[in-house]
Write a protein that holds these residues in place. Structure first.
Motif, short mmCIF file in Angstrom:
data_model
loop_
_atom_site.label_atom_id
_atom_site.label_comp_id
_atom_site.label_asym_id
_atom_site.label_seq_id
_atom_site.Cartn_x
_atom_site.Cartn_y
_atom_site.Cartn_z
N GLY D 343 0.83 -1.20 0.00
CA GLY D 343 0.00 0.00 0.00
C GLY D 343 0.86 1.25 0.00
N ILE D 344 0.22 2.38 -0.17
CA ILE D 344 0.91 3.65 -0.24
C ILE D 344 1.34 4.08 1.17
CG2 ILE D 344 -1.17 5.08 -0.06
CD1 ILE D 344 0.09 6.64 -2.56
N ILE D 345 2.54 4.65 1.27
CA ILE D 345 3.11 5.12 2.54
C ILE D 345 3.64 6.54 2.37
CG2 ILE D 345 4.88 4.76 4.31
CD1 ILE D 345 5.06 1.84 3.32
N PRO D 346 3.30 7.48 3.12
CA PRO D 346 2.18 7.45 4.07
C PRO D 346 0.92 7.86 3.32
CG PRO D 346 3.36 9.50 4.32
CD PRO D 346 3.94 8.81 3.13
#
Lengths: 346, 346, 346, 346
Positions: D343-346
């Protein structure tokens, strides 16, 4: 497989490198370092990575680590990078540095704007400014690439075509830029405290932000004239993204269609620059999560001014995506490798 | 005019006291203290107050400050309050303490949940728990009021009518509560960093939050039975507000209309509790910026459970507004004085 | 008591009038109208008002309603206001119109920018532009006040002192403005859909927004010269507030201190304009929920440009608060009556 | 290459299918349909896709379109799906339907909760419920897969291990779920208007949401007992993500370690379920942008209750990612193909 190390892997730019490299078929992460989280798995720091990257964060040990890799990303604060980059270069590894330390061709300008002495000035001449759309051939040959700042990437790509053509008055440029909060990094502070940021908006470092000098250097290089411009950064209550609204006086008659064609031509070989059609302006969300820089061009007939809207994801095209684009060029890979995905919708 | 002092004026609860008291026609702020901003004007710390309150923040000096005022609000962290409250009481001023230090009738329960020794246990019996809807007469006579916690205010007001009537099984209560980020205070931390909070949602201290014990004490007091309940707090990416969703098994047959009438009757004399009509549920924005607690009641026929939705503004009814409501009662003023305004829309 | 009616009470500006007037000790709301919610209580539309204002929304019936009040606020869309204002004026009530319909002294400019015929041009000369800081004496005598636009309020207050003094080149002005989403009203659309706005940022109507002409009219009135300027509005993922970043070339040598003194003097009698000290810039949150316009002044020595930061709450100083300020002036009340409160913190 | 069509490509689930499939090495998008945007390129509707997917949106024409593809995703509203799915099945293509129309084994339960007649009940028995973690073998053989609802995915995966083992009282289950706003789709409405959602939080359809019945069906299938539970959905001011907080009474003595081992074992072959270690709870951001379901387990000793926290991205594991996982299984591909990213961070 290219073996890469990331020094400073737990800041937002470092973590974004880790995340993006998991999509890269030709690169393997060999080591990560982190001062704050030494000994912990990166997936403990960022549970989103659990099961995908479970490497432990190491302490920095250049001598030992340099042997294990082909290339190192340094994602360290300004001033700290120059304490590790020389040793890496000496050890024969390629380096992509995400700090401001090697972005300037003039040591004096760096020292004036960053308020500190440059401690490895011998590398200034060797470093290549890593903006692939302007500097591709030099990057391919580089041993040390200085990855551009986020605001300078957004502003320089927006202005390069018209500045190079001499179409705008180089003393008339105003860059009003707006950034998401990840631009301020992961370290907590009052300025980035949720309750202080949400439902607000502010300008900061008005007339004084360091990136002013980086943008001026870039544009002067294109126009062969000195450029003195106004740059005002603002903080938007969102996590990612930069939108720059740029104003400049035109020096000659030109219409909208011609301007857009100029941009399309200038970037015709560039996979990550997209030019909007007439009367369409890009929004931040159209690049969030991607390596694109999207540009919209407006000729304001009432005032004779050119208005350019430029958007990027500050952590990707403004930092880690661009660093991987540079790695691809330095490693003779397809420039798009590992970066060829759409941003997140919505 | 009543003269009031605020100890700990630059935290969010302290600043909210300052802001709200500027609307109060019978109270004058005589002094403010702040450890972090001693010597600075409160309007330098919070420019929103410029021209309205420009008092300088003082150091704490109880002996000298007590002489200048009738009443003091202590808006200090748990454990710190009890180091200043006894001296204030001794000096003969009334005190409204916003910390947890004097909320418990049992020293042991406080010490178990707050993990520290109580250092002024002689005041425990004198302190009155400042929830006006349940405790009005005692508050009027009190010299020391322990202002309730934000979650306990929301949950206790939601459950009091049915717990007092014995309509719900006291062992079946589950409180699933959601709070805005100001509940975590003004001190920056990773947990409240904008980029870590926005676009996310989390539970925290699951099964272990201190407010569990405060709610249990309140409900036990109403039912004369021990109450052991589940309380789960969550963090919402917004600044202000608490919504509690509360589940409890009914002990006898009752219909929706009767339940709503019970609530309306229970709160018929209370200016800050509003009961929604059948099938209407309150939302956080309907109380943001106000001193109201709004309640919605749902009888779930399929499961035989009662579901209650309770909303407050955590900084007003959950802290500083309630403290002013207590001041009004302690000072024989109209309970609504300075609090009689609608929340912000939208 | 002054009796007031609000036509269009359920839009955001209308509801803000209702909310703010509940704090006004000299005004009583006599009636509310709403096309979409006729017959419903305003407190059903906005439960935040429950127990505070429970008036029912009426249909518009000018003849009957005009008799009941001293003054009417019309909070209707542009083009609709001019279909009710003439009848109100004829019936002898004072009117404060929040639309753009009566803001222009030139019918032609209105019709060019609003793309519609003006249907009550006989009132154009009678209408007074309701910006109290510039027009106080005329407002006091007015029967019809045209309440300014939100962006024009922010930009005009920011530029008035230097434009009047001739200190800036009137052809060099660039206004880069950023607004919260309530500026787009309450009607749902894709552009204001949460999932399209959150975590994004955009410019809109670049070079074409109607408020351009309103700002130009205001500044031309101050400088006695034609003013052609660039105005670019942007949408910020927040609910309330406008920040305008304004650039202009100075026409003569002047230093920061002198500029700030000029602003302080210009606004010395104005209760709702606050000038920041040197090197301090206002943020949106410092005015949210209040009637203030806060201004920060920066002289950029490198470029010789003046940079002004101006913040307001678009629904208060940019709409309903300013309308009440106008009511106060028209009714010979203290200008601050009902508006003398600090914004919300945080 | 597998050729796929997407019917309803411009809603959020449809667009997410398009975006995710651009990362899938074994699938080619052959056609897209959209009623609202027929004739426009998907990249005009979503400029984020420009240069990546520039297909034009077609009108629905099952006869012609069925011939061009191996599989079709139907991302249509409930009730509309059943008007196109039968013809697709008849034409011999596989179908993954994202609506609720084929999720129920009981026509009556569907008709009771969806308040409409089922118009292709002959397919009810053929449809396979597409939750790969529970139903893998049936999905592999299916011609029609009913892709689960977002809330049911989150809740079912959280409860399956303990319900199957009979460790929890099936009448004690309470699911308090919180969703981002994309769950409400792309169509603008007051409920999803930015200014109504930001800085607020609400419960909706308390005791009445359709997904209640879908979760009950899933759990009854695992336990062979009827299950009647409480399910309360809430709206969080964020775009993506669901967090469910689940409460259930334990039927026998068990400790935390045993519970976590049970979960680890239950999901040991599942690539997209991740179990947190003791005392760690997942947050929404840890799965945003990914196909993971992360689970945290807490045994509350004071109350004897099990508390489970479950997080997913509602558009990925809760809709389009899960649909692709189903495609992989139906096409004999690696289940993780095209979904194997963080998933995307942050």
């Amino acid at each position: 497989m290219i073996k890469a190390g990331i020094i400073g892997a737990t800041g937002y730019a470092g973590a974004e490198l880790v995340r993006l490299l998991t999509n890269h078929s030709k690169v393997e992460i060999e080591f990560l370092t982190s001062r704050s989280f030494t000994g912990q798995k990166i997936s403990e720091v960022y549970p989103a990575l659990a099961g995908i990257v479970d490497l432990k964060c190491e302490e920095i040990d250049i001598k030992q680590q340099a042997k294990r890799v082909d290339i190192v990303f340094t994602a360290l604060p300004h001033g700290v990078s120059m304490s590790v980059v020389p040793e890496l270069i000496k050890a024969g590894v390629k380096v992509i540095d995400l700090s401001g330390d090697y972005r300037y061709s003039s040591q004096k300008i760096y020292e004036d704007w960053y308020q500190q002495k440059h401690e490895s000035s011998e590398l200034i001449d060797k470093a290549v400014y890593g903006l692939p759309e302007l500097n591709k051939e030099e990057i391919k040959e580089a041993g040390l690439v200085a990855n551009p700042g986020c605001y300078p990437t957004s502003a320089t790509l927006a202005l390069a075509p018209v500045v190079e053509e001499g179409l705008v008055d180089s003393q008339s440029i105003i860059i009003d830029a707006k950034s998401g909060v990840t631009g301020a990094g992961r370290k907590p502070s009052r300025v980035t405290h949720f309750s202080e940021v949400a439902e607000s908006f502010k300008a900061y470092k008005v007339g004084e932000h360091r990136h002013t000098s980086e943008i001026e250097q870039n544009l002067a290089g294109l126009s062969a004239k000195e450029v003195i411009l106004s740059f005002t950064p603002h903080l938007v209550p969102m996590k990612r993204g930069i939108l720059s609204t740029i104003y400049a006086d035109l020096t000659q008659k030109v219409n909208s269609k011609e301007l857009i064609e100029l941009y399309q031509k200038f970037y015709s070989q560039e996979p990550f620059a997209r030019i909007r059609q007439e009367e369409k302006m890009p929004e931040v969300k159209e690049v969030t999560g991607s390596n694109y820089c999207d540009l919209g061009i407006k000729l304001d007939k009432r005032t004779g001014r050119l208005i350019i809207i430029s958007v990027i994801d500050n952590l990707i095209k403004g930092a880690s995506g661009q660093a991987i684009q540079n790695l691809n060029l330095m490693s003779d890979l397809d420039e798009k490798e590992g970066l060829d995905f759409a941003g997140i919708i919505p």
